[in-house]
Design a protein around this motif. Structure first.
Motif, PDB file in Angstrom:
ATOM      1  N   SER A   1      -0.955  -3.765  -2.806  1.00  0.00           N
ATOM      2  CA  SER A   1       0.014  -3.049  -1.985  1.00  0.00           C
ATOM      3  C   SER A   1      -0.301  -3.131  -0.500  1.00  0.00           C
ATOM      4  N   ILE A   2      -1.512  -3.568  -0.156  1.00  0.00           N
ATOM      5  CA  ILE A   2      -1.871  -3.692   1.256  1.00  0.00           C
ATOM      6  C   ILE A   2      -1.270  -4.956   1.884  1.00  0.00           C
ATOM      7  N   LEU A   3      -0.880  -5.922   1.044  1.00  0.00           N
ATOM      8  CA  LEU A   3      -0.405  -7.218   1.542  1.00  0.00           C
ATOM      9  C   LEU A   3       0.878  -7.169   2.378  1.00  0.00           C
ATOM     10  N   PRO A   4       1.911  -6.398   1.988  1.00  0.00           N
ATOM     11  CA  PRO A   4       3.129  -6.422   2.795  1.00  0.00           C
ATOM     12  C   PRO A   4       2.889  -6.097   4.259  1.00  0.00           C
ATOM     13  N   GLY A   5       2.115  -5.035   4.515  1.00  0.00           N
ATOM     14  CA  GLY A   5       1.835  -4.650   5.895  1.00  0.00           C
ATOM     15  C   GLY A   5       1.119  -5.739   6.668  1.00  0.00           C
ATOM     16  N   VAL A   6       0.108  -6.334   6.036  1.00  0.00           N
ATOM     17  CA  VAL A   6      -0.668  -7.396   6.690  1.00  0.00           C
ATOM     18  C   VAL A   6       0.217  -8.604   7.009  1.00  0.00           C
TER      19      VAL A   6
ATOM     20  N   ALA B   1      10.404   7.640  -0.636  1.00  0.00           N
ATOM     21  CA  ALA B   1       9.213   6.922  -0.173  1.00  0.00           C
ATOM     22  C   ALA B   1       7.980   7.326  -0.970  1.00  0.00           C
ATOM     23  N   LYS B   2       8.001   8.546  -1.534  1.00  0.00           N
ATOM     24  CA  LYS B   2       6.881   9.009  -2.353  1.00  0.00           C
ATOM     25  C   LYS B   2       6.655   8.080  -3.542  1.00  0.00           C
ATOM     26  N   VAL B   3       7.741   7.474  -4.041  1.00  0.00           N
ATOM     27  CA  VAL B   3       7.669   6.591  -5.206  1.00  0.00           C
ATOM     28  C   VAL B   3       6.833   5.355  -4.897  1.00  0.00           C
ATOM     29  N   LEU B   4       6.846   4.914  -3.638  1.00  0.00           N
ATOM     30  CA  LEU B   4       6.048   3.749  -3.257  1.00  0.00           C
ATOM     31  C   LEU B   4       4.566   4.049  -3.370  1.00  0.00           C
ATOM     32  N   ASN B   5       4.179   5.290  -3.067  1.00  0.00           N
ATOM     33  CA  ASN B   5       2.778   5.680  -3.150  1.00  0.00           C
ATOM     34  C   ASN B   5       2.347   5.954  -4.588  1.00  0.00           C
ATOM     35  N   ASP B   6       3.295   6.438  -5.398  1.00  0.00           N
ATOM     36  CA  ASP B   6       2.995   6.724  -6.807  1.00  0.00           C
ATOM     37  C   ASP B   6       4.226   6.392  -7.650  1.00  0.00           C
ATOM     38  N   PRO B   7       4.370   5.110  -8.059  1.00  0.00           N
ATOM     39  CA  PRO B   7       5.573   4.654  -8.773  1.00  0.00           C
ATOM     40  C   PRO B   7       5.885   5.438 -10.033  1.00  0.00           C
TER      41      PRO B   7
ATOM     42  N   LEU C   1       0.712  -0.155   6.244  1.00  0.00           N
ATOM     43  CA  LEU C   1      -0.733   0.030   6.118  1.00  0.00           C
ATOM     44  C   LEU C   1      -1.082   1.524   6.141  1.00  0.00           C
ATOM     45  N   ARG C   2      -0.413   2.249   7.015  1.00  0.00           N
ATOM     46  CA  ARG C   2      -0.640   3.699   7.103  1.00  0.00           C
ATOM     47  C   ARG C   2      -0.309   4.374   5.774  1.00  0.00           C
ATOM     48  N   GLN C   3       0.826   3.983   5.178  1.00  0.00           N
ATOM     49  CA  GLN C   3       1.222   4.563   3.895  1.00  0.00           C
ATOM     50  C   GLN C   3       0.237   4.189   2.791  1.00  0.00           C
ATOM     51  N   PHE C   4      -0.285   2.955   2.848  1.00  0.00           N
ATOM     52  CA  PHE C   4      -1.243   2.501   1.840  1.00  0.00           C
ATOM     53  C   PHE C   4      -2.498   3.365   1.859  1.00  0.00           C
ATOM     54  N   PHE C   5      -3.001   3.654   3.072  1.00  0.00           N
ATOM     55  CA  PHE C   5      -4.236   4.422   3.164  1.00  0.00           C
ATOM     56  C   PHE C   5      -4.013   5.915   2.962  1.00  0.00           C
ATOM     57  N   LYS C   6      -2.729   6.351   2.990  1.00  0.00           N
ATOM     58  CA  LYS C   6      -2.419   7.756   2.744  1.00  0.00           C
ATOM     59  C   LYS C   6      -2.032   8.007   1.294  1.00  0.00           C
ATOM     60  N   LYS C   7      -1.950   6.958   0.492  1.00  0.00           N
ATOM     61  CA  LYS C   7      -1.332   7.052  -0.832  1.00  0.00           C
ATOM     62  C   LYS C   7      -2.023   8.023  -1.779  1.00  0.00           C
ATOM     63  N   HIS C   8      -3.280   8.300  -1.523  1.00  0.00           N
ATOM     64  CA  HIS C   8      -4.004   9.170  -2.455  1.00  0.00           C
ATOM     65  C   HIS C   8      -3.957  10.640  -2.053  1.00  0.00           C
ATOM     66  N   THR C   9      -3.248  10.962  -0.958  1.00  0.00           N
ATOM     67  CA  THR C   9      -3.141  12.360  -0.565  1.00  0.00           C
ATOM     68  C   THR C   9      -2.146  13.071  -1.482  1.00  0.00           C
TER      69      THR C   9
END
Length: 198
Positions: free
Chosen positions: A182-187, A102-108, A83-91
């Motif tokens: 992408s928010i689903l895995p964490g939840v 791990a950067k690839v998960l935020n921007d494939p 969840l933290r990574q999801f909300f940080k993805k646009h930084t």
């Protein structure tokens, strides 16, 4: 809740991120060949398998009830991290994806390192590594909470293949809103962990 439902939720939580990544690739028209999807699915299954065996080694050291609690807490921790990574993805992050998969998960799209419009060769392994990062912790946690290793690994590989393939197709036809999946895995991982703790 039965073991079948737990496995279903667990596999979904681990593999659903592949759907979101597939959607982004489809949206950006970044190509990924069939064999590339097969390799990525295989890597996810194998990483889960190997990390699960490490988890089984811990089971022999820790008491069964403590192992299950530890696995549940670990799942919650992984879920919170997602969840933290999801909300940080646009930084903004200029780090080389080879040094930080791990950067690839935020921007494939960063997996297309050579900007060729397609993910191929070593880039497939980069994307596979990025997608399997979450599988390491999930594999250890899954072993601690008593999930069947071989069955779960096979299901994760199959689900990753299906989710990634479907995501690419869906992404080419849908809007950017599908990225929110992408928010689903964490939840899901937090829910599974809380159920195991209760």
């Amino acid at each position: 809740m039965g073991i079948g439902m737990f496995i279903f939720l667990f596999v979904t939580a681990v593999s659903v991120d592949s759907f979101g990544i597939g959607c982004v690739l489809g949206l950006k028209k970044v190509k990924l060949a069939f064999w590339g999807i097969v390799v990525i699915a295989f890597v996810s299954g194998m990483v889960f398998l190997l990390s699960s065996y490490f988890g089984h080694l811990l089971v022999h050291v820790v008491k069964p009830e403590m192992a299950e609690k530890a696995g549940a807490v670990a799942l919650i921790g992984i879920g919170i991290y997602f969840l933290r990574q999801f909300f940080k993805k646009h930084t903004e992050d200029q780090q080389d994806p080879w040094l930080n998969p791990a950067k690839v998960l935020n921007d494939p799209v960063t997996a297309d390192v050579d900007k060729s419009g397609g993910i191929q060769g070593k880039e497939v392994w980069l994307l596979g590594t990025a997608l399997s990062l979450d599988t390491i912790g999930a594999g250890i946690s899954g072993a601690l909470i008593g999930l069947p290793v071989l069955v779960t690994a096979g299901l994760i590989a199959s689900a990753t293949f299906l989710m990634l393939s479907t995501g690419i197709i869906a992404g080419s036809k849908l809007t950017s809103r599908v990225e929110s999946i992408s928010i689903l895995p964490g939840v899901l991982l937090i829910i599974i962990g809380l159920i195991k703790l209760s």
